[in-house]
Design an enzyme around this catalytic site. Structure first.
Site, PDB file in Angstrom:
ATOM      1  NE  ARG A 126      53.222 -27.041 -63.190  1.00  0.00           N
ATOM      2  CZ  ARG A 126      54.392 -27.979 -63.555  1.00  0.00           C
ATOM      3  NH1 ARG A 126      54.792 -29.086 -63.178  1.00  0.00           N
ATOM      4  NH2 ARG A 126      54.018 -27.881 -64.628  1.00  0.00           N
ATOM      5  CE  LYS A 182      49.757 -28.456 -64.074  1.00  0.00           C
ATOM      6  NZ  LYS A 182      49.213 -27.946 -65.204  1.00  0.00           N
ATOM      7  CG  HIS A 240      52.289 -19.503 -60.962  1.00  0.00           C
ATOM      8  ND1 HIS A 240      52.575 -20.444 -61.393  1.00  0.00           N
ATOM      9  CD2 HIS A 240      51.869 -18.820 -62.732  1.00  0.00           C
ATOM     10  CE1 HIS A 240      52.312 -21.417 -62.190  1.00  0.00           C
ATOM     11  NE2 HIS A 240      52.187 -20.035 -63.621  1.00  0.00           N
ATOM     12  NE  ARG A 293      55.294 -23.318 -63.430  1.00  0.00           N
ATOM     13  CZ  ARG A 293      56.049 -24.498 -63.854  1.00  0.00           C
ATOM     14  NH1 ARG A 293      57.492 -24.909 -63.084  1.00  0.00           N
ATOM     15  NH2 ARG A 293      56.097 -25.013 -64.849  1.00  0.00           N
ATOM     16  CG  HIS A 310      55.202 -26.147 -69.771  1.00  0.00           C
ATOM     17  ND1 HIS A 310      56.183 -25.083 -69.781  1.00  0.00           N
ATOM     18  CD2 HIS A 310      54.907 -26.304 -68.313  1.00  0.00           C
ATOM     19  CE1 HIS A 310      55.592 -24.144 -68.938  1.00  0.00           C
ATOM     20  NE2 HIS A 310      54.906 -24.383 -68.127  1.00  0.00           N
ATOM     21  CE1 TYR A 340      56.942 -17.858 -67.973  1.00  0.00           C
ATOM     22  CE2 TYR A 340      56.595 -19.860 -69.910  1.00  0.00           C
ATOM     23  CZ  TYR A 340      56.782 -19.207 -68.242  1.00  0.00           C
ATOM     24  OH  TYR A 340      55.820 -19.600 -66.849  1.00  0.00           O
TER      25      TYR A 340
END
Length: 317
Positions: free
Chosen positions: A160, A186, A261, A264, A287, A296
């Protein structure tokens, strides 16, 4: 935590959210304008633009959506589709506020919303990535070295943009049998992502020949020891990184709008097309759930479907 703190106004949080859409999510200018229009109307009509977002509750949100259906100041109410879009915009704003620790609870969570079809991410081609790297490499001096390293790192790791902007040179491990980068996702969750030879070379060139020259231009001490620096020797911002990627893509002749993005998305899509397992891609992307990564597989399946339709002798009889 976002710079738009809990004690900021609702308008402050909205500005942070729009910046997040542009830089982190790679949303188009048209999409961002739609969110801005819906959310500014919400803040103005409810009279909450200059008050903290924490003061907004579910009742206020429901009242606004009801008023949209009835109309304002003699104007007719909006269509069901327009109301659904406004509802989605409001929910997205509050989800962002919770994720950034601006709010501790989401008052929009109880607001019902019809599920809309997800847009599949669009990967850019290997030829377009090569063209972007060529354009960036033609820029003179340390800026060219920085931009090549930035593109190689984003595409080579699927990181990211915020993760990359938060890196310091100490997070890079370029020597040894396992060159890799330490990324903090995150919730500050740490993961190690391998670096390929092209990314390693680009980063080594930047660290040796580019970054010291940029650092020397700083008139004040650079806080945080950032990896990527701007022309003034200070930390490169997310917005500036987004502009570098976008402008490089335009100069390279890329057909679609390209953002950090997009790189990514391309990283994940190209890995799956090359035979990587979805679990491996999940770990590399950081993730929390494989469900997020599964989008994806749809992208890759669409590619396989196109190949089959174009090449199999009995696909289109």
């Amino acid at each position: 935590m976002s710079k738009y703190r809990a004690n900021g106004t609702s308008s402050d949080v909205l500005n942070g959210f729009l910046d997040y859409l542009t830089v982190e999510k790679g949303a188009s200018a048209h999409t961002v304008a739609g969110y801005r229009r819906d959310l500014e109307r919400f803040l103005v009509e409810r009279g909450i633009a200059d008050t903290p977002l924490a003061q907004v509750d579910t009742v206020a949100i429901d009242a606004h959506l009801t008023q949209l259906s009835l109309g304002f100041a003699g104007k007719p109410g909006l269509s069901a589709a327009s109301i659904a879009r406004a509802r989605a915009s409001i929910r997205a704003l509050f989800r962002y506020a919770v994720s950034e620790d601006i709010l501790s609870a989401d008052p929009a969570a109880e607001v019902q919303q019809k599920k809309l079809g997800k847009h599949l991410p669009k990967a850019i081609s290997l030829e377009e990535i090569a063209a972007m790297l060529e354009v960036a490499g033609q820029r003179p001096g340390p800026v060219g070295l920085r931009d090549v390293a930035l593109i190689e790192l984003l595409y080579g790791t699927g990181a990211r943009i915020t993760e990359v902007m938060n890196l310091s040179p100490d997070d890079l491990y370029l020597a040894g049998e396992f060159p890799h980068v330490k990324l903090f996702g995150k919730g500050r969750k740490e993961r190690l992502v391998p670096l390929g030879s092209f990314a390693v070379q680009a980063l080594e060139d930047y660290l040796l020949l580019g970054r010291p020259l940029l650092l020397g231009k700083a008139k004040t001490r650079v806080a945080g020891h950032p990896l990527f620096l701007n022309k003034r020797g200070l930390s490169l911002s997310r917005q500036s990184a987004w502009e570098i990627i976008s402008q490089t893509a335009v100069a390279a002749g890329c057909v679609s709008e390209v953002s950090p993005h997009s790189l990514r998305h391309s990283f994940a899509t190209h890995l799956l097309e090359g035979g990587a397992s979805i679990r491996d891609v999940q770990e590399l992307l950081g993730h929390a759930s494989v469900t997020t990564t599964q989008i994806y597989t749809k992208v890759s399946m669409n590619t396989l479907r196109e190949v089959h339709a174009l090449t199999h002798p009995r696909a289109n009889l």
